[in-house]
Design an enzyme around this catalytic site. Structure first.
Site, PDB file in Angstrom:
ATOM      1  N   TYR A 165       0.847  -1.205   0.000  1.00 29.86           N
ATOM      2  CA  TYR A 165       0.000   0.000   0.000  1.00 29.86           C
ATOM      3  C   TYR A 165       0.884   1.257   0.000  1.00 29.86           C
ATOM      4  CZ  TYR A 165      -3.282   3.522   1.735  1.00 29.86           C
ATOM      5  OH  TYR A 165      -4.038   4.664   1.887  1.00 29.86           O
ATOM      6  N   LYS A 169       1.325   4.284  -2.786  1.00 33.72           N
ATOM      7  CA  LYS A 169       1.080   5.710  -2.555  1.00 33.72           C
ATOM      8  C   LYS A 169       2.310   6.545  -2.960  1.00 33.72           C
ATOM      9  CE  LYS A 169      -3.166   5.385  -1.498  1.00 33.72           C
ATOM     10  NZ  LYS A 169      -4.153   5.885  -2.462  1.00 33.72           N
TER      11      LYS A 169
HETATM   12  N1  LIG Z   1      -8.579   5.787   5.616  1.00 38.25           N
HETATM   13  C1  LIG Z   1      -7.407   6.382   5.818  1.00 38.25           C
HETATM   14  O1  LIG Z   1      -6.939   6.503   6.960  1.00 38.25           O
HETATM   15  C2  LIG Z   1      -6.635   6.895   4.651  1.00 38.25           C
HETATM   16  C3  LIG Z   1      -5.424   7.589   4.912  1.00 38.25           C
HETATM   17  C4  LIG Z   1      -4.702   8.118   3.853  1.00 38.25           C
HETATM   18  C5  LIG Z   1      -5.179   7.963   2.560  1.00 38.25           C
HETATM   19  N2  LIG Z   1      -6.343   7.280   2.336  1.00 38.25           N
HETATM   20  C6  LIG Z   1      -6.815   7.158   0.958  1.00 38.25           C
HETATM   21  O2  LIG Z   1      -8.140   7.643   0.861  1.00 38.25           O
HETATM   22  C7  LIG Z   1      -8.806   6.987  -0.234  1.00 38.25           C
HETATM   23  C8  LIG Z   1     -10.130   6.423   0.223  1.00 38.25           C
HETATM   24  O3  LIG Z   1      -9.867   5.443   1.205  1.00 38.25           O
HETATM   25  P1  LIG Z   1     -10.960   4.971   2.275  1.00 38.25           P
HETATM   26  O4  LIG Z   1     -10.274   4.965   3.575  1.00 38.25           O
HETATM   27  O5  LIG Z   1     -12.203   5.725   2.101  1.00 38.25           O
HETATM   28  O6  LIG Z   1     -11.149   3.457   1.813  1.00 38.25           O
HETATM   29  P2  LIG Z   1     -12.437   2.503   1.860  1.00 38.25           P
HETATM   30  O7  LIG Z   1     -13.376   2.920   2.921  1.00 38.25           O
HETATM   31  O8  LIG Z   1     -11.880   1.127   1.879  1.00 38.25           O
HETATM   32  O9  LIG Z   1     -13.146   2.786   0.449  1.00 38.25           O
HETATM   33  C9  LIG Z   1     -12.490   2.429  -0.731  1.00 38.25           C
HETATM   34  C10 LIG Z   1     -13.355   2.866  -1.897  1.00 38.25           C
HETATM   35  O10 LIG Z   1     -12.653   2.497  -3.100  1.00 38.25           O
HETATM   36  C11 LIG Z   1     -13.562   1.749  -3.902  1.00 38.25           C
HETATM   37  N3  LIG Z   1     -12.870   0.806  -4.768  1.00 38.25           N
HETATM   38  C12 LIG Z   1     -11.919  -0.092  -4.458  1.00 38.25           C
HETATM   39  N4  LIG Z   1     -11.587  -0.805  -5.557  1.00 38.25           N
HETATM   40  C13 LIG Z   1     -12.351  -0.329  -6.568  1.00 38.25           C
HETATM   41  C14 LIG Z   1     -12.478  -0.649  -7.932  1.00 38.25           C
HETATM   42  N5  LIG Z   1     -11.770  -1.641  -8.501  1.00 38.25           N
HETATM   43  N6  LIG Z   1     -13.334   0.067  -8.702  1.00 38.25           N
HETATM   44  C15 LIG Z   1     -14.087   1.047  -8.141  1.00 38.25           C
HETATM   45  N7  LIG Z   1     -14.016   1.394  -6.849  1.00 38.25           N
HETATM   46  C16 LIG Z   1     -13.165   0.701  -6.069  1.00 38.25           C
HETATM   47  C17 LIG Z   1     -14.467   1.032  -2.928  1.00 38.25           C
HETATM   48  O11 LIG Z   1     -15.633   0.584  -3.606  1.00 38.25           O
HETATM   49  P3  LIG Z   1     -16.421  -0.784  -3.148  1.00 38.25           P
HETATM   50  O12 LIG Z   1     -17.354  -0.382  -2.058  1.00 38.25           O
HETATM   51  O13 LIG Z   1     -17.123  -1.189  -4.410  1.00 38.25           O
HETATM   52  O14 LIG Z   1     -15.387  -1.746  -2.711  1.00 38.25           O
HETATM   53  C18 LIG Z   1     -14.716   2.149  -1.925  1.00 38.25           C
HETATM   54  O15 LIG Z   1     -15.675   3.041  -2.421  1.00 38.25           O
HETATM   55  C19 LIG Z   1      -7.821   5.933  -0.749  1.00 38.25           C
HETATM   56  O16 LIG Z   1      -7.113   6.452  -1.851  1.00 38.25           O
HETATM   57  C20 LIG Z   1      -6.880   5.747   0.431  1.00 38.25           C
HETATM   58  O17 LIG Z   1      -5.620   5.254   0.036  1.00 38.25           O
HETATM   59  C21 LIG Z   1      -7.085   6.745   3.349  1.00 38.25           C
END
Ligand SMILES: NC(=O)c1ccc[n+]([C@@H]2O[C@H](COP(=O)([O-])OP(=O)(O)OC[C@H]3O[C@@H](n4cnc5c(N)ncnc54)[C@H](OP(=O)(O)O)[C@@H]3O)[C@@H](O)[C@H]2O)c1
Length: 244
Positions: A165, A169
């Site tokens: 991961y 990034k």
């Molecule tokens: N959470 C954190 O602490 C954190 C920190 C830094 C950065 N980020 C970044 O923030 C962003 C959002 O993360 P999150 O925490 O909200 O993650 P999350 O809750 O796991 O949500 C991930 C999203 O991506 C979608 N997704 C995954 N694979 C896909 C695909 N093949 N086609 C279409 N959609 C897909 C999922 O859709 P489905 O529902 O269909 O699976 C879901 O809507 C990411 O880029 C992550 O790296 C998160």
């Protein structure tokens, strides 16, 4: 202000959902296109947003970010339905760790890098003709400060099991830097939402994902001159640059 068309991938839950919510609450005049893997998850998200009082124009675009045929169809649909795209927010991503014996190491890396890096490159490229129809094109790649090479090499980050991961990034940060050299009239940002409570980390983050969305709201809708292309986070009530 001209109404914008703003596409958010992975908008059905987590930070993506909160990006749409926060954007629509602060700039209701724009159209928000929810890029989602399944129509039903998009419909669910829209009814949840409506229940939260959102009355912006909300549209669904079926978009599995790893499916090239679907991406092409989505571009054709978006061209027909919206005629332009002002802001592309590449938010969708996955995190997956290999088994303790590393027997699935290749498959894990391929899956994570495919979704988090290759798909961002492919989607940005596919939507570029539509983005170029805007007078204020912006691409915002949702990344993480954990992808910062500066922070990685100055002892500021603890070790992690989620190496694939992290690699993804860092790679998406470099992808953003390179794309902005090629397309100097486009604002290309990397945004770090901070450690948010979402499914990605088993809801262990410290921040509400709605707070995590603030950095993206600033980058997507502020006056064009406010933020130069860069790596940004919103911490302690202000926008701050993250070292690359
Ligand atoms: N959470 C954190 O602490 C954190 C920190 C830094 C950065 N980020 C970044 O923030 C962003 C959002 O993360 P999150 O925490 O909200 O993650 P999350 O809750 O796991 O949500 C991930 C999203 O991506 C979608 N997704 C995954 N694979 C896909 C695909 N093949 N086609 C279409 N959609 C897909 C999922 O859709 P489905 O529902 O269909 O699976 C879901 O809507 C990411 O880029 C992550 O790296 C998160």
């Amino acid at each position: 202000m001209t109404a914008k068309i703003i596409l958010v991938t992975g908008a059905n839950r987590g930070i993506g959902f909160c990006i749409v919510q926060a954007l629509a609450q602060s700039a209701p005049e724009h159209t928000y296109v929810l890029g989602v893997r399944s129509l039903s998850s998009g419909e669910g998200a829209i009814s949840e947003l409506n229940n939260l009082g959102i009355n912006s124009r909300l549209e669904i675009l079926e978009l599995d970010i790893t499916d090239d045929a679907r991406i092409q169809e989505a571009v054709s649909e978006a061209t027909e339905r919206f005629g332009k795209l002002d802001v592309l927010i590449n938010n969708a991503a996955v995190a997956q760790n290999p088994k303790p014996d590393n027997s699935d190491l290749r498959v894990t890396y391929n899956r994570v890098l495919d979704a988090n890096v290759t798909s961002v490159a492919v989607i940005t490229n596919a939507f570029f003709p539509l983005l170029k129809k805007s007078k204020d094109t912006r691409v915002i790649n949702v990344s993480s400060s954990r992808g910062s090479v500066t922070l990685q090499t100055t002892g500021q980050l603890p070790p992690t099991v989620a190496i694939s991961y992290l690699v993804s990034k860092t790679a998406v940060n470099v992808l953003t830097l390179e794309l902005r050299k090629l397309e100097t009239d486009v604002l290309f940002h990397v945004a770090c939402p901070g450690h948010c409570k979402t499914g990605l980390n088993g809801f262990r983050g410290a921040k509400d994902p709605l707070d995590g969305a603030k950095v993206i709201v600033e980058l997507a809708t502020s006056e064009r001159e406010t933020y130069k292309s860069g790596f940004w986070q919103f911490e302690k009530g202000e926008m701050r640059e993250v070292p690359w």
